[in-house]
Design an enzyme around this catalytic site. Structure first.
Site, mmCIF file in Angstrom:
data_model
loop_
_atom_site.group_PDB
_atom_site.id
_atom_site.type_symbol
_atom_site.label_atom_id
_atom_site.label_comp_id
_atom_site.label_asym_id
_atom_site.label_seq_id
_atom_site.Cartn_x
_atom_site.Cartn_y
_atom_site.Cartn_z
ATOM 1 N N ASP A 33 -2.352 3.951 10.917
ATOM 2 C CA ASP A 33 -1.088 4.439 10.183
ATOM 3 C C ASP A 33 -0.061 4.581 11.398
ATOM 4 O O ASP A 33 1.076 5.031 10.979
ATOM 5 C CB ASP A 33 -1.194 5.498 9.398
ATOM 6 N N LYS A 84 -3.954 -5.834 -0.233
ATOM 7 C CA LYS A 84 -4.256 -4.664 0.762
ATOM 8 C C LYS A 84 -5.203 -3.816 0.042
ATOM 9 O O LYS A 84 -4.878 -3.158 -0.830
ATOM 10 C CB LYS A 84 -3.050 -4.265 1.149
ATOM 11 N N CYS A 122 -7.983 -1.813 4.914
ATOM 12 C CA CYS A 122 -7.316 -0.636 5.320
ATOM 13 C C CYS A 122 -8.066 0.325 4.902
ATOM 14 O O CYS A 122 -8.903 0.266 4.058
ATOM 15 C CB CYS A 122 -5.982 -0.794 4.576
ATOM 16 N N ARG A 128 -7.536 14.001 0.477
ATOM 17 C CA ARG A 128 -6.370 13.511 -0.181
ATOM 18 C C ARG A 128 -6.332 13.549 -1.645
ATOM 19 O O ARG A 128 -5.683 12.466 -2.210
ATOM 20 C CB ARG A 128 -6.230 11.762 0.426
ATOM 21 N N ASP A 184 -7.318 -0.617 0.375
ATOM 22 C CA ASP A 184 -7.238 0.575 0.966
ATOM 23 C C ASP A 184 -8.466 1.618 0.798
ATOM 24 O O ASP A 184 -9.179 1.293 -0.070
ATOM 25 C CB ASP A 184 -5.954 1.420 0.848
ATOM 26 N N TRP A 200 -7.613 9.689 12.800
ATOM 27 C CA TRP A 200 -6.556 9.075 12.248
ATOM 28 C C TRP A 200 -5.215 8.769 13.018
ATOM 29 O O TRP A 200 -4.848 9.788 13.714
ATOM 30 C CB TRP A 200 -6.332 9.896 10.899
HETATM 31 C C1 DGJ Z 1 -2.942 4.468 4.028
HETATM 32 C C2 DGJ Z 1 -2.560 3.399 4.389
HETATM 33 O O1 DGJ Z 1 -2.776 3.179 5.665
HETATM 34 C C3 DGJ Z 1 -1.031 3.075 4.567
HETATM 35 O O2 DGJ Z 1 -0.649 1.943 4.819
HETATM 36 C C4 DGJ Z 1 -0.606 3.206 2.877
HETATM 37 O O3 DGJ Z 1 -1.018 1.905 2.270
HETATM 38 C C5 DGJ Z 1 -1.172 4.540 2.378
HETATM 39 N N1 DGJ Z 1 -2.277 4.729 2.575
HETATM 40 C C6 DGJ Z 1 -0.854 4.127 0.701
HETATM 41 O O4 DGJ Z 1 -1.372 5.440 0.164
#
Ligand code: DGJ
Length: 724
Positions: free
Chosen positions: A546, A474, A524, A441, A476, A197
Site C-alpha cells: 500500500d 483484485k 492483495c 479494520r 484482498d 504494513w
Molecule cells: C487494501 C488494499 O491494499 C488497497 O489497495 C485497497 O484495495 C484497500 N484495501 C481497499 O479497502
C-alpha cells in the site's frame, strides 16, 4: 538423467544443470544427507557424513548405525536422539511423540505429480524427474514419503512429504515440515525479508548466530512481517559472488522457516507449516500432504539465485492464459477516490485514462452493500445501485465501449459485523464460543474451512462475473486471524483450523478460476501481506504494498525481487504528495519505479494537468517499448537502495538489449554517479540511446559515468541495443 540411484553406494544423485544433491541410506536404514552444491560426478559421497566421535550427550541410535544429533539427517525426526530442530513429530495413541523413520523403498520417474488441493510447481515429462522415497516408522506405523522433483532447465529442486497412517490406531501430527536441509559448516549469513504494513519484504543479510533463528508467521497468512523465503549465503555473498541456498515455501498460511547452527557450526534449515497452533489428526488409512518447498543453489551469488526463482515461478508455478501474456495497463481508483465515487466519477476516470492509452479500469473497494466506509458492508456482495446507478452491467458496458477492460475488487474472506451477511450468519466467522471476537479494520474473518461459506462466496462472485463483463479481480485480505476456531470441527481437530482455512481458500480460488478460466486475478492483502508463491499459482500478479511512494518502493521492490519475478510485482504511479509518506516526487521517477513491475496508475487522472497527461502518454509508450525486456529479461540488481542511490537493469535472455534504471535518491553536488551493467555479452557491441557505442565488456567494467549534478529523486535510464 537427472536422478540416478547407485546400488553400490546405496545413494541417490539428483542433478540440475549446475547443481548436485546427494543422499544415501545408511546400514540402519536412516536417510543421510551427503551433499548439495555445485554439480559433481557420481561417486561415493558417504564420507561427507562423518562426524567427530559421539559423546554420551549425543546418544547413538538403538542399532548403533548413527548418532542422530550429529549426522546430517535428510528429514530429521524428534525424540529419538536428534536434539536439533526437527522436521517431523508424530504423537501416537499411547501419548508418546518420539519419531524415527527408516528407508523402505524408492521409485523415480519423468515429470512431476500434482499436489491435490494445493498450489505447487508443475512440469511436463520433459521438464523434470521425480524421486519418491518411502520410509516408515515401525513403532507408530506412519509411512512418510519424501518427494524430490529435479528440474531439467533450472537449478531448482522441489520437495514435500506425505504422511500416511498405515496403522490401526489414530496418529496426531504435531510438526510436519515440507523439507529439511542440512548444510555443512561454513561462514554463513542468513538472508530474509522482513517488514510490516507499507514496508513489506525488506531484505536483511546477517551473520548466522549459533542457536535457532526463526522466520515465521502465526497470523493466518504469510504476512507483511516475514516472507516464506530464506537464503543461506556465504558470509558477505553479493549479487554475483558467493554460495547461496535459497529456500522458498509455496504456502499462504502460518509458515515456519527455522535455521539452527549447532555447536560444530553445521546448519539445518527446515521449511514448512508452522507447528505453533497446528496439529493434524490422522485416522487409520488417512494421509496428510505438506505444502511444497523449493530450493535453489547458486554458486554465483544472490543475483543468480533470484533469476532462477523468477524463471521457475514465472514458467512452472504461474498458470493459465495470463502467466506470460502481456498484462493490461490499469488504472485503479482507490487512491483517487477511496469510497467517495459514483458511476459518473468512475466513468470519467476511465474516459480520461483511455485517452492516455490506459487499458483497464479497476473499481476498488466500495461498490457493494452499504460499503461507504470500512465499517460496513463486507460480505454483502451485491452491487450498491445508489452509488452505481444502472448497476455494474451498465458501467462495464460503458467502459468497454471506451476500448477498456474492467476489473473489480473483492475481499471474499472477510465480513463486517455491520452487514446483512453477519446478521444472517453470525456463526460463519472464525470464533471461540464465549470469547469476544477481536476486530481488525472493523472486520471479522470468515471460516474458510466451511463448505457453506465457500459456496456462498462462489455463488456471489460467479453471479457477478456472469452478469457483467469483468476481466480482472483484485482479491484482498485486510486483517490477520485471531480466535481461530471453527464451529464445525470437533475439539480434537481444532488445531487443524489454520491449515484448513488455507486449504479452503485454495479451493475457492481454484473453483473460481475453473469457472472463469480467462480471469486475471491480482492478489492483495493490505498491500503485500500475502505476497507468496502459493498466491502466484492463482494470481500471477500481486499488489506489492500500500506504500506507493516510489522511494519507499525501491526497498520494497528490491526485497521482493529476491524471490519473485517482475511479472508478479504490481506497481502503480500515484499522486503527490504521496498519501502514505507525504513525499513529492517527479512524475518521471514515479513512472520509472512503477515500470519495474506490472505497471499501472492509482490516482484521479481527471485532476491531472495537460502537461502531466502528456507525460503519462510518454510513460505508456515506454511501458510498451520495454515490456518484454522488463518482464521476460533477466534482472540484475546493480546498486541496492541506500541513502544516495539505487539502480537495476534487465538484460534480454539472448543478450541483444538491456535497460538500466538509476534513481538518485539524494542530491550531492560535485558527486559523479557511476553504475556498471552486468550480464551483458562482453564481446557484443552495444549502442545506447545517445549513440555511444561500446563493447559489453566496457559497459560492464567501466559502465556509465554521470558528472552533472542530479537532483533529489531524479532518475535516468540507459537503453542498450546490440549493434550488428
Ligand atoms: C487494501 C488494499 O491494499 C488497497 O489497495 C485497497 O484495495 C484497500 N484495501 C481497499 O479497502
Amino acid at each position: 538423467m537427472s536422478i540416478i540411484y547407485s546400488q553400490e553406494f546405496n545413494s541417490f544423485y539428483l542433478s540440475t544443470p549446475n547443481t548436485s544433491y546427494v543422499l544415501s541410506v545408511n546400514p540402519g536404514g536412516f536417510l543421510i544427507h551427503n551433499y548439495y552444491g555445485c554439480r559433481l560426478p557420481v561417486c561415493d559421497m558417504r564420507f561427507t557424513a562423518e562426524r567427530s566421535s559421539q559423546a554420551s550427550f549425543c546418544p547413538n541410535s538403538a542399532d548403533l548405525t548413527t548418532v542422530p544429533d550429529k549426522a546430517p539427517m535428510e528429514y530429521s525426526c524428534n525424540g529419538t536422539g536428534d536434539y536439533r530442530v526437527s522436521a517431523l513429530q508424530i504423537r501416537e495413541s499411547r501419548g508418546n511423540a518420539s519419531t524415527d523413520i527408516r528407508y523402505v523403498s524408492h521409485k523415480f520417474y519423468k515429470g512431476k505429480p500434482a499436489l491435490p488441493g494445493q498450489p505447487a510447481t508443475y512440469a511436463s515429462q520433459d521438464e523434470a524427474e521425480t524421486l519418491e522415497i518411502l520410509t516408515r516408522d515401525n513403532v507408530t506405523g506412519a509411512e512418510v514419503t519424501l518427494y524430490y522433483t529435479v528440474f531439467n532447465n533450472y537449478d531448482a529442486i522441489a520437495r514435500r512429504a506425505v504422511i500416511h497412517n498405515s496403522s490401526a490406531l489414530p496418529l496426531d501430527l504435531e510438526r510436519v515440515y515440507s523439507a529439511c536441509y542440512d548444510i555443512p559448516k561454513g561462514n554463513w549469513d542468513i538472508c530474509h525479508l522482513y517488514g510490516t504494513w507499507a514496508k513489506e519484504r525488506t531484505f536483511e543479510q546477517n551473520p548466522l548466530p549459533h542457536g535457532i533463528t526463526s522466520i515465521e508467521s502465526k497470523r493466518g497468512s504469510s504476512s507483511h512481517y516475514h516472507n516464506p523465503f530464506v537464503a543461506i549465503a556465504s558470509h558477505n555473498a553479493s549479487e554475483d559472488q558467493g554460495d547461496v541456498y535459497g529456500v522458498s515455501l509455496i504456502y499462504s498460511g502460518n509458515f515456519s522457516m527455522q535455521v539452527e547452527q549447532d555447536t560444530e557450526g553445521d546448519l539445518r534449515l527446515i521449511a514448512g507449516i508452522n507447528p505453533t497452533d497446528f496439529g493434524w489428526h490422522l485416522e487409520p488409512g488417512a494421509s496428510f500432504e505438506t505444502p511444497e518447498a523449493v530450493s535453489v543453489y547458486s554458486a554465483e551469488g544472490l543475483g543468480e539465485m533470484s533469476r532462477t526463482f523468477h524463471k521457475l515461478y514465472r514458467n512452472n508455478l504461474c498458470r493459465g492464459p495470463w502467466k506470460n501474456a502481456k498484462r493490461p495497463l490499469l488504472i485503479n481508483n482507490w487512491e483517487g477516490t477511496y469510497f467517495d465515487f459514483d458511476e459518473e466519477k468512475i466513468y470519467n476516470i476511465a474516459k480520461d485514462a483511455s485517452e492516455l492509452g490506459i487499458e483497464m479500469l479497476v473499481l476498488d473497494d466500495g461498490w457493494f452493500g452499504a460499503r461507504n466506509h470500512d465499517r460496513a458492508g463486507l460480505g454483502d456482495w451485491y452491487v450498491n445501485e445508489n452509488k452505481l446507478r444502472g448497476g455494474l452491467g451498465l458501467l462495464t458496458q460503458r467502459i468497454h465501449a471506451l476500448g477498456m477492460k474492467f476489473g473489480l475488487w473483492f475481499e471474499p474472506e472477510m465480513i463486517n459485523p455491520d452487514s446483512d451477511l453477519y446478521r444472517a450468519h453470525p456463526d460463519w466467522c472464525l470464533q471461540v464460543a464465549g470469547r469476544p471476537m477481536s476486530l481488525g479494520r472493523n472486520q471479522y474473518v470468515l471460516d474458510m474451512s466451511r463448505p457453506d461459506v465457500r459456496d456462498y462466496l462462489f455463488e456471489r462472485m460467479d453471479t457477478i462475473l456472469n452478469e457483467a463483463q469483468i476481466e480482472y479481480i483484485k482479491w484482498d485480505f485486510n486483517r490477520n486471524i485471531t480466535e481461530a476456531a471453527s464451529a464445525l470441527l470437533p475439539a480434537h481437530q481444532q488445531k487443524e483450523i489454520f491449515h484448513r482455512y488455507v486449504l479452503g481458500l485454495y479451493e475457492l480460488l481454484e473453483r473460481l478460476l475453473t469457472a472463469h478460466p480467462d480471469l486475471l486475478l491480482e492478489g492483495c492483502s493490505g498491500g503485500g501481506g500475502r505476497f507468496d508463491p502459493a498466491m502466484l499459482y492463482y494470481s500471477p500478479q500481486i499488489w506489492t504494498s500500500d506504500d506507493t511512494d516510489a522511494i519507499e518502493r525501491l526497498t520494497i521492490q528490491y526485497g521482493t525481487s529476491m524471490c519473485y519475478p517482475t511479472t508478479a510485482i504490481s506497481s502503480h504511479v500515484s499522486v503527490c504528495p504521496n498519501h502514505q509518506t507525504g513525499r513529492s516526487l517527479p512524475l518521471q521517477t514515479r513512472a520509472d519505479v512503477a515500470l519495474a513491475g506490472t505497471f499501472g496508475y492509482e490516482l484521479d487522472v481527471t485532476k491531472m494537468s495537460d502537461e502531466e497527461k502528456e507525460a503519462v502518454k510518454a510513460h505508456v509508450a515506454e511501458y510498451h517499448k520495454y515490456y518484454d525486456l522488463i518482464h521476460f529479461g533477466e534482472l540484475y540488481r546493480l546498486i541496492p537502495p541506500n541513502a544516495d542511490e539505487c539502480a537495476w537493469s534487465y538484460v534480454a535472455e539472448d543478450k541483444t538489449e538491456a535497460l538500466l534504471t538509476f534513481v538518485n535518491i539524494r542530491c550531492r553536488p560535485q558527486t559523479r554517479r557511476c553504475v556498471k551493467f552486468r550480464g551483458l555479452a562482453p564481446d557484443k557491441i552495444y549502442a545506447d540511446q545517445d549513440g555511444n557505442i561500446r563493447p559489453g565488456s566496457v559497459w560492464m567494467n567501466v559502465g556509465i559515468i554521470k558528472t552533472d549534478t542530479m537532483r533529489d529523486f531524479e532518475t535516468f535510464k540507459v537503453y542498450l541495443k546490440e549493434v550488428k
